[in-house]
Design a protein around this motif. Sequence first.
Motif, PDB file in Angstrom:
ATOM      1  N   MET A  30       0.827  -1.194  -0.143  1.00  0.00           N
ATOM      2  CA  MET A  30       0.129   0.021   0.033  1.00  0.00           C
ATOM      3  C   MET A  30       0.977   1.148  -0.023  1.00  0.00           C
ATOM      4  N   ASN A  31       0.465   2.280  -0.591  1.00  0.00           N
ATOM      5  CA  ASN A  31       1.099   3.650  -0.831  1.00  0.00           C
ATOM      6  C   ASN A  31       1.331   4.167   0.544  1.00  0.00           C
ATOM      7  N   LYS A  32       2.286   4.750   0.980  1.00  0.00           N
ATOM      8  CA  LYS A  32       2.424   5.614   2.080  1.00  0.00           C
ATOM      9  C   LYS A  32       2.057   6.995   1.525  1.00  0.00           C
ATOM     10  N   LEU A  33       1.221   7.664   2.381  1.00  0.00           N
ATOM     11  CA  LEU A  33       0.528   8.930   2.311  1.00  0.00           C
ATOM     12  C   LEU A  33       1.634  10.014   2.407  1.00  0.00           C
ATOM     13  N   ASN A  34       1.706  10.937   1.583  1.00  0.00           N
ATOM     14  CA  ASN A  34       2.498  12.382   1.767  1.00  0.00           C
ATOM     15  C   ASN A  34       2.027  13.029   2.745  1.00  0.00           C
ATOM     16  N   VAL A  35       2.977  13.746   3.740  1.00  0.00           N
ATOM     17  CA  VAL A  35       2.027  14.466   4.834  1.00  0.00           C
ATOM     18  C   VAL A  35       1.289  15.611   4.272  1.00  0.00           C
ATOM     19  N   TRP A  36       1.537  16.322   3.264  1.00  0.00           N
ATOM     20  CA  TRP A  36       0.581  16.990   2.473  1.00  0.00           C
ATOM     21  C   TRP A  36      -0.811  16.289   2.150  1.00  0.00           C
ATOM     22  N   ASP A  37      -0.697  15.111   1.936  1.00  0.00           N
ATOM     23  CA  ASP A  37      -1.912  14.496   1.310  1.00  0.00           C
ATOM     24  C   ASP A  37      -2.805  14.106   2.633  1.00  0.00           C
ATOM     25  N   VAL A  38      -2.296  13.735   3.859  1.00  0.00           N
ATOM     26  CA  VAL A  38      -3.038  13.400   4.822  1.00  0.00           C
ATOM     27  C   VAL A  38      -4.008  14.605   5.200  1.00  0.00           C
ATOM     28  N   LEU A  39      -3.547  15.691   5.556  1.00  0.00           N
ATOM     29  CA  LEU A  39      -4.397  16.811   5.965  1.00  0.00           C
ATOM     30  C   LEU A  39      -4.857  17.701   4.832  1.00  0.00           C
ATOM     31  N   LYS A  40      -6.366  17.713   4.612  1.00  0.00           N
ATOM     32  CA  LYS A  40      -6.834  18.231   3.724  1.00  0.00           C
ATOM     33  C   LYS A  40      -7.147  19.628   3.846  1.00  0.00           C
ATOM     34  N   SER A  41      -7.814  19.979   4.853  1.00  0.00           N
ATOM     35  CA  SER A  41      -7.855  21.521   5.235  1.00  0.00           C
ATOM     36  C   SER A  41      -8.248  21.468   6.792  1.00  0.00           C
ATOM     37  N   PRO A  42      -8.068  22.436   7.328  1.00  0.00           N
ATOM     38  CA  PRO A  42      -8.662  22.748   8.569  1.00  0.00           C
ATOM     39  C   PRO A  42     -10.094  23.096   8.487  1.00  0.00           C
ATOM     40  N   LEU A  43     -10.734  22.607   9.758  1.00  0.00           N
ATOM     41  CA  LEU A  43     -12.143  22.788   9.717  1.00  0.00           C
ATOM     42  C   LEU A  43     -12.401  24.134  10.748  1.00  0.00           C
ATOM     43  N   ILE A  44     -13.014  25.023  10.153  1.00  0.00           N
ATOM     44  CA  ILE A  44     -13.214  26.430  10.644  1.00  0.00           C
ATOM     45  C   ILE A  44     -14.664  26.476  10.827  1.00  0.00           C
ATOM     46  N   THR A  45     -15.157  25.917  11.977  1.00  0.00           N
ATOM     47  CA  THR A  45     -16.682  26.006  12.132  1.00  0.00           C
ATOM     48  C   THR A  45     -16.883  26.572  13.769  1.00  0.00           C
ATOM     49  N   GLU A  46     -18.061  26.975  13.983  1.00  0.00           N
ATOM     50  CA  GLU A  46     -18.251  27.767  15.356  1.00  0.00           C
ATOM     51  C   GLU A  46     -17.649  26.697  16.386  1.00  0.00           C
ATOM     52  N   LYS A  47     -18.134  25.466  16.429  1.00  0.00           N
ATOM     53  CA  LYS A  47     -17.721  24.544  17.290  1.00  0.00           C
ATOM     54  C   LYS A  47     -16.397  24.448  17.335  1.00  0.00           C
ATOM     55  N   SER A  48     -15.711  24.263  16.247  1.00  0.00           N
ATOM     56  CA  SER A  48     -13.917  23.921  16.338  1.00  0.00           C
ATOM     57  C   SER A  48     -13.259  25.330  16.789  1.00  0.00           C
ATOM     58  N   VAL A  49     -13.806  26.227  16.338  1.00  0.00           N
ATOM     59  CA  VAL A  49     -13.126  27.579  17.046  1.00  0.00           C
ATOM     60  C   VAL A  49     -13.504  27.837  18.354  1.00  0.00           C
ATOM     61  N   LEU A  50     -14.615  27.465  18.721  1.00  0.00           N
ATOM     62  CA  LEU A  50     -14.730  27.503  20.329  1.00  0.00           C
ATOM     63  C   LEU A  50     -13.980  26.594  21.134  1.00  0.00           C
ATOM     64  N   LEU A  51     -13.923  25.329  20.554  1.00  0.00           N
ATOM     65  CA  LEU A  51     -12.983  24.268  21.059  1.00  0.00           C
ATOM     66  C   LEU A  51     -11.699  24.842  21.254  1.00  0.00           C
ATOM     67  N   LYS A  52     -10.965  25.366  20.220  1.00  0.00           N
ATOM     68  CA  LYS A  52      -9.584  25.767  19.969  1.00  0.00           C
ATOM     69  C   LYS A  52      -9.375  26.738  20.842  1.00  0.00           C
ATOM     70  N   GLU A  53     -10.374  27.852  21.136  1.00  0.00           N
ATOM     71  CA  GLU A  53     -10.230  28.972  22.052  1.00  0.00           C
ATOM     72  C   GLU A  53     -10.414  28.628  23.523  1.00  0.00           C
ATOM     73  N   GLU A  54     -11.251  27.559  23.926  1.00  0.00           N
ATOM     74  CA  GLU A  54     -11.465  26.991  25.329  1.00  0.00           C
ATOM     75  C   GLU A  54     -10.139  26.405  25.675  1.00  0.00           C
ATOM     76  N   THR A  55      -9.599  25.552  24.747  1.00  0.00           N
ATOM     77  CA  THR A  55      -8.213  24.725  25.296  1.00  0.00           C
ATOM     78  C   THR A  55      -7.139  25.476  25.188  1.00  0.00           C
ATOM     79  N   SER A  56      -7.158  26.757  24.759  1.00  0.00           N
ATOM     80  CA  SER A  56      -5.925  27.446  24.502  1.00  0.00           C
ATOM     81  C   SER A  56      -5.761  28.206  25.898  1.00  0.00           C
ATOM     82  N   ASP A  57      -7.007  28.407  26.568  1.00  0.00           N
ATOM     83  CA  ASP A  57      -6.855  29.015  27.753  1.00  0.00           C
ATOM     84  C   ASP A  57      -6.850  28.337  28.760  1.00  0.00           C
ATOM     85  N   ASP A  58      -7.016  26.930  28.895  1.00  0.00           N
ATOM     86  CA  ASP A  58      -6.969  25.937  29.739  1.00  0.00           C
ATOM     87  C   ASP A  58      -5.439  25.568  29.983  1.00  0.00           C
TER      88      ASP A  58
END
Length: 106
Positions: free
Chosen positions: A1-29
């Motif tokens: 099986m082909n090993k995935l390139n690191v740039w092929d693994v991550l397609k895009s960051p998910l920037i939704t209301e839930k993910s932004v709140l989760l990122k902000e809450e955990t950065s303060d903790d």
Amino acid sequence: MNKLNVWDVLKSPLITEKSVLLKEETSDDKELGQVLTFRVNKKAGKDDIRSAVEEIFGVKVAKVRTIQYQGKMKRRGRQEGRRPSWKKAYITLKKGEPHVDYAEAI
């Protein structure tokens, strides 16, 4: 099986209301590391995702959680189709790691 390139693994960051709140809450903790969310390749495993984030952003990953989403059925007039299925990953960084900004790291 082909090993995935690191740039092929991550397609895009998910920037939704839930993910932004989760990122902000955990950065303060002080007990938890920052949580990042990404849309990833469906064939990528947790180890692939971990190594890709560590290489691209230069941080240490504490844990990776993944979830598979089935594509929704959509109609356009009489025609029925299905949106593509996709995979989402929640990446928790280790405590004390620098904060990650998606735009600066790439």
